[in-house]
Design a protein around this motif. Sequence first.
Motif, PDB file in Angstrom:
ATOM      1  N   VAL B  46      15.323 -17.780  44.553  1.00  0.00           N
ATOM      2  CA  VAL B  46      16.480 -16.907  44.334  1.00  0.00           C
ATOM      3  C   VAL B  46      16.096 -15.792  43.365  1.00  0.00           C
ATOM      4  CG1 VAL B  46      18.350 -18.493  44.878  1.00  0.00           C
ATOM      5  CG2 VAL B  46      17.303 -18.574  42.627  1.00  0.00           C
ATOM      6  N   ARG B  47      16.670 -14.633  43.635  1.00  0.00           N
ATOM      7  CA  ARG B  47      16.371 -13.481  42.782  1.00  0.00           C
ATOM      8  C   ARG B  47      17.329 -13.465  41.583  1.00  0.00           C
ATOM      9  NH1 ARG B  47      15.798 -11.252  47.929  1.00  0.00           N
ATOM     10  NH2 ARG B  47      17.949 -10.524  47.870  1.00  0.00           N
ATOM     11  N   VAL B  48      16.741 -13.328  40.394  1.00  0.00           N
ATOM     12  CA  VAL B  48      17.531 -13.364  39.159  1.00  0.00           C
ATOM     13  C   VAL B  48      17.209 -12.105  38.343  1.00  0.00           C
ATOM     14  CG1 VAL B  48      17.890 -14.576  36.972  1.00  0.00           C
ATOM     15  CG2 VAL B  48      17.584 -15.872  39.088  1.00  0.00           C
ATOM     16  N   GLY B  49      18.251 -11.427  37.880  1.00  0.00           N
ATOM     17  CA  GLY B  49      18.053 -10.264  37.025  1.00  0.00           C
ATOM     18  C   GLY B  49      18.066 -10.682  35.565  1.00  0.00           C
ATOM     19  N   VAL B  50      17.309  -9.958  34.743  1.00  0.00           N
ATOM     20  CA  VAL B  50      17.276 -10.243  33.303  1.00  0.00           C
ATOM     21  C   VAL B  50      17.519  -8.933  32.546  1.00  0.00           C
ATOM     22  CG1 VAL B  50      15.842 -10.957  31.357  1.00  0.00           C
ATOM     23  CG2 VAL B  50      15.705 -12.204  33.522  1.00  0.00           C
ATOM     24  N   ASP B  81      24.755  -2.379  32.533  1.00  0.00           N
ATOM     25  CA  ASP B  81      25.352  -1.708  33.698  1.00  0.00           C
ATOM     26  C   ASP B  81      24.463  -1.828  34.934  1.00  0.00           C
ATOM     27  OD1 ASP B  81      27.539  -0.994  32.329  1.00  0.00           O
ATOM     28  OD2 ASP B  81      26.930   1.107  31.964  1.00  0.00           O
ATOM     29  N   ALA B  82      23.170  -1.597  34.701  1.00  0.00           N
ATOM     30  CA  ALA B  82      22.230  -1.672  35.827  1.00  0.00           C
ATOM     31  C   ALA B  82      22.221  -3.079  36.410  1.00  0.00           C
ATOM     32  CB  ALA B  82      20.832  -1.275  35.371  1.00  0.00           C
ATOM     33  N   ALA B  83      22.237  -4.086  35.547  1.00  0.00           N
ATOM     34  CA  ALA B  83      22.234  -5.481  36.006  1.00  0.00           C
ATOM     35  C   ALA B  83      23.525  -5.810  36.748  1.00  0.00           C
ATOM     36  CB  ALA B  83      22.054  -6.418  34.818  1.00  0.00           C
ATOM     37  N   THR B  84      24.649  -5.317  36.212  1.00  0.00           N
ATOM     38  CA  THR B  84      25.942  -5.569  36.865  1.00  0.00           C
ATOM     39  C   THR B  84      25.961  -4.969  38.267  1.00  0.00           C
ATOM     40  OG1 THR B  84      26.980  -5.437  34.701  1.00  0.00           O
ATOM     41  CG2 THR B  84      28.450  -5.341  36.595  1.00  0.00           C
ATOM     42  N   THR B  85      25.437  -3.751  38.375  1.00  0.00           N
ATOM     43  CA  THR B  85      25.382  -3.080  39.680  1.00  0.00           C
ATOM     44  C   THR B  85      24.498  -3.872  40.659  1.00  0.00           C
ATOM     45  OG1 THR B  85      25.601  -0.958  38.556  1.00  0.00           O
ATOM     46  CG2 THR B  85      24.833  -0.898  40.841  1.00  0.00           C
ATOM     47  N   ALA B  86      23.368  -4.354  40.146  1.00  0.00           N
ATOM     48  CA  ALA B  86      22.452  -5.125  40.997  1.00  0.00           C
ATOM     49  C   ALA B  86      23.123  -6.393  41.525  1.00  0.00           C
ATOM     50  CB  ALA B  86      21.196  -5.478  40.216  1.00  0.00           C
ATOM     51  N   THR B  94      22.080 -13.628  40.443  1.00  0.00           N
ATOM     52  CA  THR B  94      22.727 -13.654  39.119  1.00  0.00           C
ATOM     53  C   THR B  94      21.956 -12.733  38.192  1.00  0.00           C
ATOM     54  OG1 THR B  94      21.335 -15.465  38.393  1.00  0.00           O
ATOM     55  CG2 THR B  94      23.477 -16.075  39.294  1.00  0.00           C
ATOM     56  N   ALA B  95      22.568 -12.402  37.079  1.00  0.00           N
ATOM     57  CA  ALA B  95      21.861 -11.646  36.038  1.00  0.00           C
ATOM     58  C   ALA B  95      22.039 -12.384  34.713  1.00  0.00           C
ATOM     59  CB  ALA B  95      22.393 -10.229  35.944  1.00  0.00           C
ATOM     60  N   ASP B 119      28.209 -12.848  41.286  1.00  0.00           N
ATOM     61  CA  ASP B 119      29.262 -12.401  42.208  1.00  0.00           C
ATOM     62  C   ASP B 119      29.782 -13.636  42.938  1.00  0.00           C
ATOM     63  OD1 ASP B 119      30.851 -11.362  44.141  1.00  0.00           O
ATOM     64  OD2 ASP B 119      29.380  -9.913  44.903  1.00  0.00           O
ATOM     65  N   ARG B 120      31.046 -13.853  42.897  1.00  0.00           N
ATOM     66  CA  ARG B 120      31.612 -15.053  43.490  1.00  0.00           C
ATOM     67  C   ARG B 120      31.319 -15.145  45.008  1.00  0.00           C
ATOM     68  NH1 ARG B 120      37.669 -15.766  41.832  1.00  0.00           N
ATOM     69  NH2 ARG B 120      36.764 -15.649  39.776  1.00  0.00           N
ATOM     70  N   ALA B 121      31.212 -13.962  45.625  1.00  0.00           N
ATOM     71  CA  ALA B 121      31.004 -13.951  47.080  1.00  0.00           C
ATOM     72  C   ALA B 121      29.574 -14.291  47.469  1.00  0.00           C
ATOM     73  CB  ALA B 121      31.366 -12.578  47.649  1.00  0.00           C
ATOM     74  N   ASN B 122      28.688 -14.263  46.492  1.00  0.00           N
ATOM     75  CA  ASN B 122      27.268 -14.523  46.802  1.00  0.00           C
ATOM     76  C   ASN B 122      27.052 -16.024  46.988  1.00  0.00           C
ATOM     77  OD1 ASN B 122      24.416 -14.971  46.569  1.00  0.00           O
ATOM     78  ND2 ASN B 122      24.257 -12.882  45.771  1.00  0.00           N
TER      79      ASN B 122
END
Lengths: 327, 386
Positions: B46-50, B81-86, B94-95, B119-122
């Motif tokens: 799974v892809r995770v943002g940090v 902001d960038a993480a939220t957008t991603a 997740t981030a 994101d709940r839809a993810n």
Amino acid sequence: MNVRAPPADPEGLRAAATGHVLSCTGLTKSFGRRRAVDLVGLHVDAGQIYGLLGPNGAGKTTTIKMVCGLLDPDEGTVAVAGRDIRDLAVRALIGYVPQEVALYPDLTARENLAFLGRLYRLRGRVLGERVDEVLEVTGLSDRARERVEAFSGGMRRRLNIAAGLLHHPRLLVLDEPTVGVDPQSRHAILERVRSLGAGGMAVLYTTHYMEEADRVCDRVGILDHGRLIAEGTKRELVARLGEKDRIDLVASGDMEALAAACRSVPDVATAAAVDGRVNVVAGDGRRVLPALLEAAERSGAAVHSVEVVEADLESVFLHLTGTALRE
Amino acid sequence: MRAALAVTGASLRRVGRDRRALFFLVVLPIVVIVIVGATVRGFSTVRVGVVDLGAGRAGRSLTVAMQRAGNLDVRRYPSLDAATTAVARGEVSTAVVLPRGMSSAIRSGRAVTVAVMADRANSTQQAAAAAVASVVAEEGALVQAASFSSSQGLGSYEQDLARATTLQRRAAQVGVVTRIVDSNAQTLPQGFGYSAPTMLVLFVFLNAVASGAVIVETRRMGLYERMAAAPVRQSAIVVGETFAYFTVALGQALLIVLVGAMVFGVSWGDPLAASVLVVLWALVAAGAGVLSGTLFRTPEQAGAIGPPVGIVLGMLGGCMWPLSIVSGFMRQVGHLTPQAWAVDGWTDLMSRNGTLVSVGPELAVLAGFAAGLILLSTVRLRRVLA
């Protein structure tokens, strides 16, 4: 193909009675509306080389396929050594050499022969000996372990024949075995066929090369449009022409017009254009020659050379069919 | 029987000599299994943002731990902001937000909160959050150990943290493998467990259909006619040729099974049921291969049309992607192909611990396909020989 059991003749009594190794009577085969073979009857004896002559499409291959049991005739019968060809076991008496080089190119000569030998129920030591024997006979022993794809056209043809000899057949059927072969290989093949005939094998040989039939065949059948229009020894067939000569005109221009002009000359039996020349059959070649040259001039064709020859098989074919055999 | 075996032997010898055929039979399937296996394995990460807001050394340490986790694909973002957008765009499941002053807070013994945005839809966000939590817990254990040790005056916090990390690496690891045990899995396992059976189904069929060119070539060379002129029944030639195709198909299938099991660790399920499935699939391929050899007029036609047909059937039958992700209509269309039933059989064996009984319906349908194709090819080949 349906293989039905024929009336039993295990001793080959009928063959003994007739003496024929191959006996065909009333063979007829149609494809749709086209009658490819029409009431053909022929016999081949042991030690005899029978040449089936005819142009492409005359019905030679269809006849041969019926002889080998590959095609069921609509009418007529085929018997080998007195036994009906529909008996599967009879096929072991026939060596079939098809027109194409029917061998696996990616197998060696030995592997091809061993495979085909197994189909003729040869096994073990006997199979090995037979393979060696036919390789020797066809002069391919030193190439036995090479793949066929590396062979020249002539070598492939020789191996193709070798495969038909593996099981010591009583009847060898050769369908135009020298097509596309160089002169040296052709000579070798013809010599081999002659020696097989001299050795007692019955040979059915189809060709559209007149000189081959002239050279190797003891008896010749001329096939045209599916019908056997003449049959006999070369001498018998030529004698039918009576005292006639063949005149070959090598010319340029409208060859069909030249042939038509020649046919208009008195005492000319027939004339046909083929491959840059016109073959003429006439009563006395030397006497009719001036009139032929005059006719040629009137037709607009330019005659480059003239040859008057004694009647031969080609003259016979020309006389009987009104056309020349094309090589 | 001996004549049939002679025909089989000659055909097999030819296959053994054909380098191109050997490439397609042996090398290509293995290469594709590796590529597809590696690709499909990627679906299990799974892809995770940090986002590091100034967390210091502890933050960097946690990021490295997530990168080493194996099932996390870590991507860094410069701002919240960038993480939220991603996350919103689905670029990451997740981030993870590493707060400012995280290191100093830990050293001073204060509680630290690491936020995980999702994101709940993810559909993968829960798995991602769980994976992140697992890494954070591991790191947290090290921090607690170092804090306790330094508070007991055994050394500085940094020294104790390094010692704890070393000890953790030396300690025996307890691995956890997640397996679905509800018997409702609709797809094959991930990785090579997916690529090996699907590529077996695809390539065994594909090669058989493509090698129909050999029959066309044999026919055109006049070899069948020569065989038919021998004292051999047509049936012996047909049986011999079909058996050659079956042997090649079976050999290729067994090779894939063996390489899959021994090199890629694929578990093929119940051995008996798997064996029957392999044999039936080889029969299906043999029938299709011989049939293709009787339908085409030139070897070039067989080579040009056969493989695309095999690929399309493979696509429809679930060799390229699971049929569970396509529409009901396409699933029904897919099950008009034998490929779909074969893949279903492998899914049952490999994902649901199926047995000979449970894959009975798939095996029965495949047996029907095999019988139909072999019957049809026999009729056609007899016609060719005649």
